[in-house]
Scaffold this active site. Structure first.
Site, short mmCIF file in Angstrom:
data_model
loop_
_atom_site.label_atom_id
_atom_site.label_comp_id
_atom_site.label_asym_id
_atom_site.label_seq_id
_atom_site.Cartn_x
_atom_site.Cartn_y
_atom_site.Cartn_z
N LYS A 68 -9.48 -5.90 5.40
CA LYS A 68 -7.98 -4.90 5.05
C LYS A 68 -8.08 -3.88 6.23
O LYS A 68 -6.82 -3.21 6.24
CB LYS A 68 -9.20 -4.44 3.72
CG LYS A 68 -8.64 -5.79 2.91
CD LYS A 68 -7.35 -6.07 2.09
CE LYS A 68 -7.09 -6.48 0.78
NZ LYS A 68 -5.69 -6.72 0.59
N ASP A 94 2.80 -16.86 -5.72
CA ASP A 94 1.00 -16.90 -6.65
C ASP A 94 0.74 -18.29 -6.28
O ASP A 94 1.46 -19.60 -6.15
CB ASP A 94 1.08 -15.98 -7.75
CG ASP A 94 -0.94 -15.98 -7.97
OD1 ASP A 94 -0.97 -14.35 -7.75
OD2 ASP A 94 -1.55 -16.42 -7.66
N ILE A 95 -0.43 -18.32 -5.95
CA ILE A 95 -0.97 -19.96 -5.47
C ILE A 95 -1.32 -20.40 -7.26
O ILE A 95 -1.15 -21.43 -6.99
CB ILE A 95 -2.94 -19.24 -4.83
CG1 ILE A 95 -2.74 -20.79 -4.31
CG2 ILE A 95 -3.65 -18.95 -5.81
CD1 ILE A 95 -2.31 -20.97 -3.07
N TYR A 120 -14.42 -9.11 3.22
CA TYR A 120 -13.38 -8.68 2.55
C TYR A 120 -12.36 -7.30 3.10
O TYR A 120 -11.22 -6.76 3.24
CB TYR A 120 -13.59 -8.40 1.04
CG TYR A 120 -12.30 -7.63 0.02
CD1 TYR A 120 -12.76 -6.26 -0.30
CD2 TYR A 120 -10.66 -7.49 0.02
CE1 TYR A 120 -12.35 -5.62 -1.44
CE2 TYR A 120 -9.87 -6.97 -1.35
CZ TYR A 120 -10.52 -6.78 -1.38
OH TYR A 120 -9.68 -5.58 -2.30
N ASP A 128 1.22 -21.27 -0.78
CA ASP A 128 0.22 -20.64 -0.37
C ASP A 128 0.69 -19.74 0.21
O ASP A 128 1.04 -19.77 1.66
CB ASP A 128 -0.61 -22.07 0.12
CG ASP A 128 -2.27 -21.07 1.00
OD1 ASP A 128 -2.59 -22.46 1.16
OD2 ASP A 128 -2.29 -20.22 1.48
#
Ligand code: VAH
Length: 308
Positions: free
Chosen positions: A142, A31-32, A138, A49
């Site tokens: 997707k 995870d970031i 977004y 990242d």
């Protein structure tokens, strides 16, 4: 079973970890964000990242996972504040994951898609195969992720599978989605005694309790590929109005103050999505069936939030 969760620190990843551990998986998380406090014993965590291909490639090479759960993304509301960043994270991230899966022969990639792939004016309940003209970056990323993953499945044999999540509700920290109002009604309603909802009372989109959403992903992952007629599936559960969510909270939290003040930007995002989805394909191909209706979700959620 070695599983790599990308975006393991997000709303879905946080609740997915204990579920996969309970099924005997060996987990590596990425995870970031740094590893959270209270990370389960034996779970490895790498901070990085998703847009850094070398980092993702090195991780996949080291872990050699059987399955990758690709959950890393910027969601709808946050993404509209910085569409260029949402493109980089969501598109370059997904491309990196698929390229690494191809190069390193990862057997399966699980993809978190969303009802945000749908645009305005569609029939409801909306079936799996309709023109996808989303109103958000977004949603665009997707749709592209779904198409890219399906291409990698057909051209390179990557076992790519995914579900289109409705708004997911849990006793957790939401990730900048437009459907988060329902979660906040419960969490802020209990913890602060009040919440001002950022969409109008008649707003209606597909919603799902997190436990159902996670089970859907795991059941799809474990389904025989021969039973699947597609890579990406609609999954549905309930479609309460925002007012019905508020009534469910009021019935369980005496004295809670819930009001409505629509934020035009997030209202417009929400209004571009269908009120319900047709999940016939998921039900027939791999036996999908939701278990939590609004009352069951509300009872379980209130109990969990009060125990936080
Ligand atoms: C969002 N919770 O609101 C996410 C979801 C249905 C939308 O993907 O962006």
């Amino acid at each position: 079973m070695k599983i790599l969760i990308l975006g393991a620190g997000g709303q879905v990843g946080t609740d997915l970890r204990p579920l996969l551990l309970a099924r005997g998986a060996t987990l590596h998380c990425f995870d970031i964000k740094d590893a959270p406090a209270g990370l389960q014993d034996g779970v490895a965590w790498s901070q990085g990242d998703i847009t850094d291909k070398a980092a993702v490639e090195g991780l996949v090479g080291d872990v050699q996972p059987d399955v990758i759960y690709h959950l890393a993304a910027m969601l709808s509301a946050t993404g509209e504040l910085n569409p260029q960043a949402a493109y980089r994270v969501n598109m370059e991230g997904t491309y990196n994951v698929l390229e690494c899966a191809r190069e390193r022969n990862v057997s399966q990639v699980m993809f978190a898609s969303t009802i945000a792939v749908f645009g305005p004016g569609l029939e409801s309940p909306v079936p799996d195969d309709v023109p996808l003209l989303p109103a958000t970056m977004y949603g665009v990323t997707k749709v592209a992720g779904e198409l890219l993953g399906t291409y990698y499945h057909r051209k390179y044999g990557v076992d790519f599978r995914g579900v289109r999540f409705p708004g997911l509700i849990n006793a957790g920290i939401p990730g900048g989605g437009t459907t988060d109002y329902a979660l906040y009604m419960f969490v802020d309603g209990i913890q602060k005694g009040a919440y001002e909802c950022f969409v109008g009372p008649e707003s209606t989109v597909p919603m799902m309790y997190m436990a159902d959403g996670l089970r859907a992903m795991v059941e799809l992952s474990e389904a025989p590929r021969s039973s699947l007629t597609r890579c990406i599936y609609n999954i549905g559960a309930v479609s309460p109005t925002a007012a019905e969510f508020a009534d469910a909270v009021r019935a369980r939290v005496p004295g809670v103050k819930l009001t409505f003040k629509a934020d035009p930007k997030r209202q417009a995002i929400l209004d571009s999505w269908p009120a319900a989805v047709d999940d016939t394909c998921a039900r027939s191909d791999w036996g999908w069936k939701h278990q939590f209706d609004l009352d069951a979700m509300s009872d379980d959620l209130v109990e969990k939030i009060r125990a936080m």
